[in-house]
Write a protein that holds these residues in place. Structure first.
Motif, PDB file in Angstrom:
ATOM      1  N   GLY A 118       0.777  -1.229   0.000  1.00 58.44           N
ATOM      2  CA  GLY A 118       0.000   0.000   0.000  1.00 58.44           C
ATOM      3  C   GLY A 118       0.803   1.271   0.000  1.00 58.44           C
ATOM      4  N   VAL A 119       2.133   1.178  -0.086  1.00 57.93           N
ATOM      5  CA  VAL A 119       2.967   2.371  -0.130  1.00 57.93           C
ATOM      6  C   VAL A 119       2.922   2.938  -1.550  1.00 57.93           C
ATOM      7  CG1 VAL A 119       5.274   3.330   0.224  1.00 57.93           C
ATOM      8  CG2 VAL A 119       4.452   1.464   1.681  1.00 57.93           C
ATOM      9  N   SER A 121       4.006   4.637  -4.765  1.00 59.54           N
ATOM     10  CA  SER A 121       5.282   4.868  -5.439  1.00 59.54           C
ATOM     11  C   SER A 121       5.217   6.143  -6.265  1.00 59.54           C
ATOM     12  CB  SER A 121       5.636   3.677  -6.333  1.00 59.54           C
ATOM     13  OG  SER A 121       4.615   3.455  -7.293  1.00 59.54           O
ATOM     14  N   ARG A 122       6.338   6.516  -6.829  1.00 64.33           N
ATOM     15  CA  ARG A 122       6.395   7.729  -7.649  1.00 64.33           C
ATOM     16  C   ARG A 122       5.541   7.595  -8.896  1.00 64.33           C
ATOM     17  NH1 ARG A 122      12.009  10.112 -10.370  1.00 64.33           N
ATOM     18  NH2 ARG A 122      11.023  11.513 -11.869  1.00 64.33           N
ATOM     19  N   ASN A 123       5.578   6.443  -9.542  1.00 62.08           N
ATOM     20  CA  ASN A 123       4.793   6.181 -10.750  1.00 62.08           C
ATOM     21  C   ASN A 123       3.776   5.093 -10.474  1.00 62.08           C
ATOM     22  OD1 ASN A 123       6.284   7.781 -13.008  1.00 62.08           O
ATOM     23  ND2 ASN A 123       7.928   6.739 -11.926  1.00 62.08           N
ATOM     24  N   ASP A 124       2.718   5.042 -11.300  1.00 68.47           N
ATOM     25  CA  ASP A 124       1.776   3.951 -11.176  1.00 68.47           C
ATOM     26  C   ASP A 124       2.417   2.665 -11.689  1.00 68.47           C
ATOM     27  OD1 ASP A 124       1.488   3.920 -14.014  1.00 68.47           O
ATOM     28  OD2 ASP A 124       0.115   5.597 -13.862  1.00 68.47           O
ATOM     29  N   ARG A 125       1.723   1.577 -11.552  1.00 70.01           N
ATOM     30  CA  ARG A 125       2.326   0.263 -11.797  1.00 70.01           C
ATOM     31  C   ARG A 125       2.714   0.049 -13.244  1.00 70.01           C
ATOM     32  NH1 ARG A 125      -1.795  -3.257  -7.920  1.00 70.01           N
ATOM     33  NH2 ARG A 125      -0.946  -2.479  -5.948  1.00 70.01           N
ATOM     34  N   ILE A 126       1.847   0.465 -14.167  1.00 73.81           N
ATOM     35  CA  ILE A 126       2.168   0.215 -15.570  1.00 73.81           C
ATOM     36  C   ILE A 126       3.366   1.057 -16.009  1.00 73.81           C
ATOM     37  CG2 ILE A 126       0.581   1.964 -16.490  1.00 73.81           C
ATOM     38  CD1 ILE A 126      -0.019  -0.052 -18.773  1.00 73.81           C
ATOM     39  N   ASN A 127       3.473   2.294 -15.517  1.00 78.76           N
ATOM     40  CA  ASN A 127       4.618   3.116 -15.867  1.00 78.76           C
ATOM     41  C   ASN A 127       5.894   2.585 -15.228  1.00 78.76           C
ATOM     42  OD1 ASN A 127       3.930   5.661 -17.521  1.00 78.76           O
ATOM     43  ND2 ASN A 127       2.253   5.515 -16.072  1.00 78.76           N
ATOM     44  N   THR A 128       5.793   2.069 -14.018  1.00 78.01           N
ATOM     45  CA  THR A 128       6.960   1.462 -13.374  1.00 78.01           C
ATOM     46  C   THR A 128       7.448   0.259 -14.168  1.00 78.01           C
ATOM     47  OG1 THR A 128       6.167   2.177 -11.197  1.00 78.01           O
ATOM     48  CG2 THR A 128       7.844   0.458 -11.238  1.00 78.01           C
ATOM     49  N   LEU A 129       6.518  -0.560 -14.647  1.00 77.90           N
ATOM     50  CA  LEU A 129       6.896  -1.720 -15.459  1.00 77.90           C
ATOM     51  C   LEU A 129       7.555  -1.283 -16.771  1.00 77.90           C
ATOM     52  CD1 LEU A 129       3.791  -4.043 -14.948  1.00 77.90           C
ATOM     53  CD2 LEU A 129       6.082  -4.367 -14.012  1.00 77.90           C
ATOM     54  N   LEU A 130       7.050  -0.211 -17.366  1.00 75.57           N
ATOM     55  CA  LEU A 130       7.654   0.294 -18.599  1.00 75.57           C
ATOM     56  C   LEU A 130       9.071   0.807 -18.342  1.00 75.57           C
ATOM     57  CD1 LEU A 130       4.619   2.199 -20.156  1.00 75.57           C
ATOM     58  CD2 LEU A 130       5.686   0.117 -21.035  1.00 75.57           C
ATOM     59  N   ILE A 131       9.276   1.476 -17.229  1.00 77.39           N
ATOM     60  CA  ILE A 131      10.614   1.963 -16.875  1.00 77.39           C
ATOM     61  C   ILE A 131      11.561   0.796 -16.635  1.00 77.39           C
ATOM     62  CG2 ILE A 131      11.915   3.169 -15.074  1.00 77.39           C
ATOM     63  CD1 ILE A 131       9.462   5.052 -14.823  1.00 77.39           C
ATOM     64  N   ILE A 132      11.066  -0.237 -15.951  1.00 74.92           N
ATOM     65  CA  ILE A 132      11.895  -1.430 -15.716  1.00 74.92           C
ATOM     66  C   ILE A 132      12.296  -2.061 -17.042  1.00 74.92           C
ATOM     67  CG2 ILE A 132      11.852  -3.794 -14.828  1.00 74.92           C
ATOM     68  CD1 ILE A 132      10.123  -2.795 -12.510  1.00 74.92           C
ATOM     69  N   ALA A 133      11.340  -2.210 -17.957  1.00 76.03           N
ATOM     70  CA  ALA A 133      11.645  -2.820 -19.252  1.00 76.03           C
ATOM     71  C   ALA A 133      12.663  -1.987 -20.024  1.00 76.03           C
ATOM     72  CB  ALA A 133      10.357  -2.975 -20.061  1.00 76.03           C
ATOM     73  N   LYS A 134      12.498  -0.671 -20.010  1.00 75.93           N
ATOM     74  CA  LYS A 134      13.432   0.203 -20.719  1.00 75.93           C
ATOM     75  C   LYS A 134      14.819   0.147 -20.076  1.00 75.93           C
ATOM     76  CE  LYS A 134      11.711   4.059 -21.975  1.00 75.93           C
ATOM     77  NZ  LYS A 134      11.177   5.456 -21.965  1.00 75.93           N
ATOM     78  N   GLY A 135      14.862   0.168 -18.741  1.00 75.13           N
ATOM     79  CA  GLY A 135      16.144   0.093 -18.048  1.00 75.13           C
ATOM     80  C   GLY A 135      16.860  -1.218 -18.313  1.00 75.13           C
ATOM     81  N   GLU A 136      16.099  -2.317 -18.331  1.00 74.88           N
ATOM     82  CA  GLU A 136      16.696  -3.623 -18.615  1.00 74.88           C
ATOM     83  C   GLU A 136      17.287  -3.645 -20.020  1.00 74.88           C
ATOM     84  OE1 GLU A 136      17.119  -6.330 -16.814  1.00 74.88           O
ATOM     85  OE2 GLU A 136      16.098  -5.730 -14.981  1.00 74.88           O
ATOM     86  N   ALA A 137      16.567  -3.085 -20.977  1.00 74.30           N
ATOM     87  CA  ALA A 137      17.064  -3.070 -22.354  1.00 74.30           C
ATOM     88  C   ALA A 137      18.348  -2.262 -22.473  1.00 74.30           C
ATOM     89  CB  ALA A 137      15.987  -2.502 -23.279  1.00 74.30           C
ATOM     90  N   ARG A 183      11.847   6.996  -2.646  1.00 73.63           N
ATOM     91  CA  ARG A 183      12.691   7.883  -1.846  1.00 73.63           C
ATOM     92  C   ARG A 183      11.897   9.007  -1.199  1.00 73.63           C
ATOM     93  NH1 ARG A 183      16.075  10.434  -6.925  1.00 73.63           N
ATOM     94  NH2 ARG A 183      14.357  11.559  -7.930  1.00 73.63           N
ATOM     95  N   ASP A 184      10.747   9.377  -1.785  1.00 71.23           N
ATOM     96  CA  ASP A 184       9.914  10.411  -1.176  1.00 71.23           C
ATOM     97  C   ASP A 184       9.169   9.890   0.043  1.00 71.23           C
ATOM     98  OD1 ASP A 184      10.704  12.216  -3.112  1.00 71.23           O
ATOM     99  OD2 ASP A 184       9.022  11.762  -4.438  1.00 71.23           O
ATOM    100  N   LYS A 185       9.049   8.589   0.173  1.00 71.99           N
ATOM    101  CA  LYS A 185       8.378   7.989   1.324  1.00 71.99           C
ATOM    102  C   LYS A 185       9.369   7.689   2.443  1.00 71.99           C
ATOM    103  CE  LYS A 185       4.481   8.074  -0.805  1.00 71.99           C
ATOM    104  NZ  LYS A 185       3.421   9.015  -0.394  1.00 71.99           N
ATOM    105  N   SER A 186      10.474   7.063   2.094  1.00 74.41           N
ATOM    106  CA  SER A 186      11.518   6.749   3.078  1.00 74.41           C
ATOM    107  C   SER A 186      12.799   6.375   2.345  1.00 74.41           C
ATOM    108  CB  SER A 186      11.087   5.596   3.983  1.00 74.41           C
ATOM    109  OG  SER A 186      12.142   5.218   4.853  1.00 74.41           O
ATOM    110  N   GLN A 187      13.918   6.878   2.848  1.00 73.44           N
ATOM    111  CA  GLN A 187      15.212   6.544   2.256  1.00 73.44           C
ATOM    112  C   GLN A 187      15.617   5.102   2.561  1.00 73.44           C
ATOM    113  OE1 GLN A 187      17.088   8.337   0.219  1.00 73.44           O
ATOM    114  NE2 GLN A 187      15.806  10.165   0.252  1.00 73.44           N
TER     115      GLN A 187
END
Length: 268
Positions: A118-119, A121-137, A183-187
């Protein structure tokens, strides 16, 4: 007498016209309309930040230092690599490499667990998954390209794909994403993820798979890949839910292969 008055009035009118001819003929100067639509909303012009304070510099500064250090010290069994390997071999014994292949995805497990708890995150789930995929590539393309170019022999002589450490790059990529999302929630979320990533780097040296220069540069490639993924990300759909549950968990598929499983339960 009447003719005298008429003559004087006519003379006065002629004199008035002679004194003020310009006033009678002056036309108002039209205003400059060449920039009428340059800034219709009245929005102040954007102020460009100095390069040292720009997002690009902040994104590449630390990774560039790590990669540069790794490249300079990549001398095989010599210099700081020799000293670090000697120290590690005296202090630690090799462990099962399956641990290396599993621990690299633990930051993603942390990301999924914290999100499902329930914490926000900075982005919603689908955008987080897209960032993960792009970072992995980005990470896979850059690290393997450099591996084949560098042609560095591993400490155990297994092959010539030592520099940089792909396991370390993977772990630090995942840790950087965890840190950025929470990081905005807790370091402490980022500290935990980076601790896991550092342990992966240590395990690669303990198992004699990589030199110190390999893991340092690998950390740089992982962090850089995450930062570039965020900088280049523009696909956003707000924070609307895309399903009741989206989960991520590490998985082991046998024969030394590991990966990440994704689960999604659509909303009713």
């Amino acid at each position: 007498m009447r003719s005298f008055l008429i003559t004087r009035f006519a003379a006065a009118m002629l004199l008035f016209g002679a004194i003020h001819p310009a006033q009678a003929q002056v036309k108002p100067t039209p205003s400059d309309t060449t920039k009428k639509y340059a800034n219709p909303g009245g929005i102040p012009a954007a102020v460009h930040k100095p390069f040292l304070k720009s997002k690009l510099f902040k994104a590449v500064a630390i990774p560039a230092v790590l990669i540069t250090y790794g490249a300079i010290t990549a001398q095989g069994d010599a210099g700081v690599n020799h000293d670090a390997r000697t120290f590690v071999q005296k202090q630690f014994r090799p462990v099962n490499t399956m641990i290396d292949n599993t621990v690299i995805f633990l930051p993603y497990l942390e990301l999924g667990a914290v999100a499902l708890a329930g914490v926000e995150s900075r982005n919603d789930r689908i955008n987080t998954l897209l960032i993960i995929a792009k970072g992995e590539a980005i990470m896979l393309a850059s690290t393997f390209a450099v591996k084949y170019i560098a042609n560095e022999t591993r400490p155990n002589g297994q092959d010539n794909l030592s520099f940089p450490s792909g396991h370390t790059a993977q772990a630090f990529l995942a840790a950087s994403i965890v840190h950025t999302e929470f990081r905005d929630k807790s370091q402490w979320y980022g500290i935990g993820a980076y601790t896991i990533a550092t342990s992966v780097a240590a395990l690669r040296m303990i198992n004699d798979k990589h030199w110190q220069s390999d893991v340092v540069a690998g950390a740089g490639f992982g962090i850089l890949s995450a930062h570039l993924a965020y900088l280049s990300h523009r696909n956003r759909w707000g924070r609307k839910s895309i399903g009741r549950d989206v989960g991520m968990a590490p998985a082991y598929f046998g024969n030394g292969a590991s990966g990440v499983t994704l689960s999604w339960r659509p909303s009713k």
